[in-house]
Design a protein around this motif. Structure first.
Motif, PDB file in Angstrom:
ATOM      1  N   TRP A  29      28.393  56.790  30.772  1.00 53.88           N
ATOM      2  CA  TRP A  29      29.718  56.191  30.904  1.00 53.88           C
ATOM      3  C   TRP A  29      30.093  55.976  32.359  1.00 53.88           C
ATOM      4  N   TYR A  30      29.681  56.886  33.213  1.00 57.19           N
ATOM      5  CA  TYR A  30      29.962  56.714  34.648  1.00 57.19           C
ATOM      6  C   TYR A  30      29.200  55.505  35.195  1.00 57.19           C
ATOM      7  N   LEU A  31      27.943  55.363  34.786  1.00 55.43           N
ATOM      8  CA  LEU A  31      27.141  54.219  35.244  1.00 55.43           C
ATOM      9  C   LEU A  31      27.737  52.905  34.732  1.00 55.43           C
ATOM     10  N   LEU A  32      28.171  52.894  33.483  1.00 55.26           N
ATOM     11  CA  LEU A  32      28.782  51.694  32.923  1.00 55.26           C
ATOM     12  C   LEU A  32      30.079  51.343  33.653  1.00 55.26           C
ATOM     13  N   GLY A  33      30.904  52.343  33.929  1.00 55.55           N
ATOM     14  CA  GLY A  33      32.150  52.100  34.662  1.00 55.55           C
ATOM     15  C   GLY A  33      31.893  51.611  36.075  1.00 55.55           C
ATOM     16  N   ALA A  34      30.914  52.209  36.755  1.00 53.14           N
ATOM     17  CA  ALA A  34      30.589  51.776  38.118  1.00 53.14           C
ATOM     18  C   ALA A  34      30.055  50.345  38.115  1.00 53.14           C
ATOM     19  N   THR A  35      29.246  49.997  37.127  1.00 57.98           N
ATOM     20  CA  THR A  35      28.725  48.633  37.045  1.00 57.98           C
ATOM     21  C   THR A  35      29.855  47.645  36.792  1.00 57.98           C
ATOM     22  N   GLY A  36      30.761  47.963  35.880  1.00 61.54           N
ATOM     23  CA  GLY A  36      31.897  47.078  35.599  1.00 61.54           C
ATOM     24  C   GLY A  36      32.782  46.897  36.818  1.00 61.54           C
ATOM     25  N   ALA A  37      33.064  47.993  37.520  1.00 60.36           N
ATOM     26  CA  ALA A  37      33.897  47.906  38.728  1.00 60.36           C
ATOM     27  C   ALA A  37      33.204  47.065  39.798  1.00 60.36           C
ATOM     28  N   SER A  38      31.898  47.220  39.932  1.00 68.53           N
ATOM     29  CA  SER A  38      31.158  46.436  40.924  1.00 68.53           C
ATOM     30  C   SER A  38      31.211  44.949  40.604  1.00 68.53           C
ATOM     31  N   VAL A  39      31.010  44.610  39.342  1.00 67.96           N
ATOM     32  CA  VAL A  39      31.058  43.198  38.945  1.00 67.96           C
ATOM     33  C   VAL A  39      32.454  42.630  39.193  1.00 67.96           C
ATOM     34  N   TYR A  40      33.485  43.385  38.857  1.00 65.86           N
ATOM     35  CA  TYR A  40      34.859  42.930  39.066  1.00 65.86           C
ATOM     36  C   TYR A  40      35.138  42.705  40.551  1.00 65.86           C
ATOM     37  N   LEU A  41      34.748  43.662  41.387  1.00 67.40           N
ATOM     38  CA  LEU A  41      34.996  43.524  42.826  1.00 67.40           C
ATOM     39  C   LEU A  41      34.221  42.352  43.420  1.00 67.40           C
ATOM     40  N   ILE A  42      32.993  42.192  43.007  1.00 65.51           N
ATOM     41  CA  ILE A  42      32.200  41.058  43.519  1.00 65.51           C
ATOM     42  C   ILE A  42      32.855  39.745  43.108  1.00 65.51           C
ATOM     43  N   HIS A  43      33.326  39.676  41.872  1.00 63.96           N
ATOM     44  CA  HIS A  43      33.976  38.467  41.384  1.00 63.96           C
ATOM     45  C   HIS A  43      35.247  38.166  42.177  1.00 63.96           C
ATOM     46  N   LYS A  44      35.988  39.183  42.526  1.00 61.26           N
ATOM     47  CA  LYS A  44      37.234  38.986  43.265  1.00 61.26           C
ATOM     48  C   LYS A  44      37.004  38.717  44.749  1.00 61.26           C
ATOM     49  N   LEU A  45      36.001  39.354  45.344  1.00 62.26           N
ATOM     50  CA  LEU A  45      35.814  39.256  46.790  1.00 62.26           C
ATOM     51  C   LEU A  45      34.924  38.093  47.219  1.00 62.26           C
ATOM     52  N   LYS A  46      34.128  37.529  46.318  1.00 62.31           N
ATOM     53  CA  LYS A  46      33.210  36.460  46.704  1.00 62.31           C
ATOM     54  C   LYS A  46      33.940  35.224  47.242  1.00 62.31           C
ATOM     55  N   PRO A  47      35.022  34.713  46.603  1.00 59.66           N
ATOM     56  CA  PRO A  47      35.709  33.552  47.180  1.00 59.66           C
ATOM     57  C   PRO A  47      36.290  33.834  48.569  1.00 59.66           C
ATOM     58  N   LYS A  48      36.798  35.040  48.769  1.00 58.98           N
ATOM     59  CA  LYS A  48      37.343  35.385  50.087  1.00 58.98           C
ATOM     60  C   LYS A  48      36.236  35.422  51.132  1.00 58.98           C
ATOM     61  N   TYR A  49      35.090  35.939  50.754  1.00 59.69           N
ATOM     62  CA  TYR A  49      33.958  35.987  51.679  1.00 59.69           C
ATOM     63  C   TYR A  49      33.486  34.571  52.016  1.00 59.69           C
ATOM     64  N   GLU A  50      33.416  33.705  51.007  1.00 56.58           N
ATOM     65  CA  GLU A  50      32.977  32.328  51.245  1.00 56.58           C
ATOM     66  C   GLU A  50      33.948  31.590  52.166  1.00 56.58           C
ATOM     67  N   SER A  51      35.259  31.769  51.950  1.00 53.67           N
ATOM     68  CA  SER A  51      36.238  31.095  52.820  1.00 53.67           C
ATOM     69  C   SER A  51      36.169  31.648  54.241  1.00 53.67           C
ATOM     70  N   TRP A  52      35.957  32.950  54.390  1.00 51.77           N
ATOM     71  CA  TRP A  52      35.817  33.543  55.719  1.00 51.77           C
ATOM     72  C   TRP A  52      34.573  32.990  56.416  1.00 51.77           C
ATOM     73  N   LYS A  53      33.479  32.886  55.667  1.00 53.15           N
ATOM     74  CA  LYS A  53      32.233  32.365  56.228  1.00 53.15           C
ATOM     75  C   LYS A  53      32.398  30.899  56.640  1.00 53.15           C
ATOM     76  N   GLN A  54      33.094  30.102  55.822  1.00 50.27           N
ATOM     77  CA  GLN A  54      33.321  28.691  56.146  1.00 50.27           C
ATOM     78  C   GLN A  54      34.229  28.561  57.369  1.00 50.27           C
ATOM     79  N   ALA A  55      35.258  29.390  57.466  1.00 53.73           N
ATOM     80  CA  ALA A  55      36.154  29.343  58.621  1.00 53.73           C
ATOM     81  C   ALA A  55      35.401  29.707  59.901  1.00 53.73           C
ATOM     82  N   ARG A  56      34.531  30.691  59.801  1.00 58.40           N
ATOM     83  CA  ARG A  56      33.737  31.090  60.968  1.00 58.40           C
ATOM     84  C   ARG A  56      32.791  29.962  61.394  1.00 58.40           C
ATOM     85  N   GLU A  57      32.194  29.293  60.414  1.00 57.83           N
ATOM     86  CA  GLU A  57      31.290  28.186  60.725  1.00 57.83           C
ATOM     87  C   GLU A  57      32.051  27.010  61.323  1.00 57.83           C
TER      88      GLU A  57
END
Length: 157
Positions: A29-57
């Motif tokens: 259950w801990y592994l399942l929760g950690a995997t779900g949290a990781s997927v959620y965070l990646i889903h939320k943070l990826k657009p912000k990372y892409e916009s930051w990378k584009q602004a830097r470029e």
């Protein structure tokens, strides 16, 4: 018995599948929760990372206009190369289509020569002896239409 010997025998009795299954049973259950949290965070943070990378470029290209110019030239060269490839493919397809039409025309001419001019007649061609409204038969050929379930309102109502 020696306690060191017992420890060695304990680890020797485990096989890798048993170890993995016990790990999943204890911490699944801990592994399942950690995997779900990781997927959620990646889903939320990826657009912000892409916009930051584009602004830097973009900031890097604004600082150095030569890079912007070379980037635009590279894009233009790629577009021209794609356009040339498209034109070549289009020309090749047009030639293939023309060859197919010529081959079909040649086959039709060969059939015409082989079977004579009668094969060129089409169905429904005008025959001078045929009069459709003349009632040329001695018996009537009228047949009433078949009855269907639709006449009683059973179709789609």
């Amino acid at each position: 018995m020696d306690p060191i010997m017992l420890e060695d025998q304990g680890w020797a009795m485990y096989n890798p599948f048993t170890f993995v299954f016990q790990l999943l049973a204890n911490y699944g259950w801990y592994l399942l929760g950690a995997t779900g949290a990781s997927v959620y965070l990646i889903h939320k943070l990826k657009p912000k990372y892409e916009s930051w990378k584009q602004a830097r470029e973009d900031a890097e290209y604004h600082k150095d206009p030569d890079k912007t110019l070379s980037r635009m030239e590279a894009i233009q060269r790629a577009r021209e190369r794609q356009q040339r490839m498209l034109e070549a493919a289009s020309l090749l397809r047009a030639l293939e289509q023309q060859e197919r039409e010529e081959k079909k025309r040649q086959e039709a001419l060969e059939r015409l020569e082989k079977y004579g001019s009668k094969s060129g007649d089409r169905l429904g061609s005008v025959d001078e002896d045929y009069l459709p409204l003349s009632g040329g038969a001695s018996t009537s050929s009228y047949r009433p239409p078949k009855r269907s379930a639709c006449s009683r309102g059973g179709c789609g109502r």
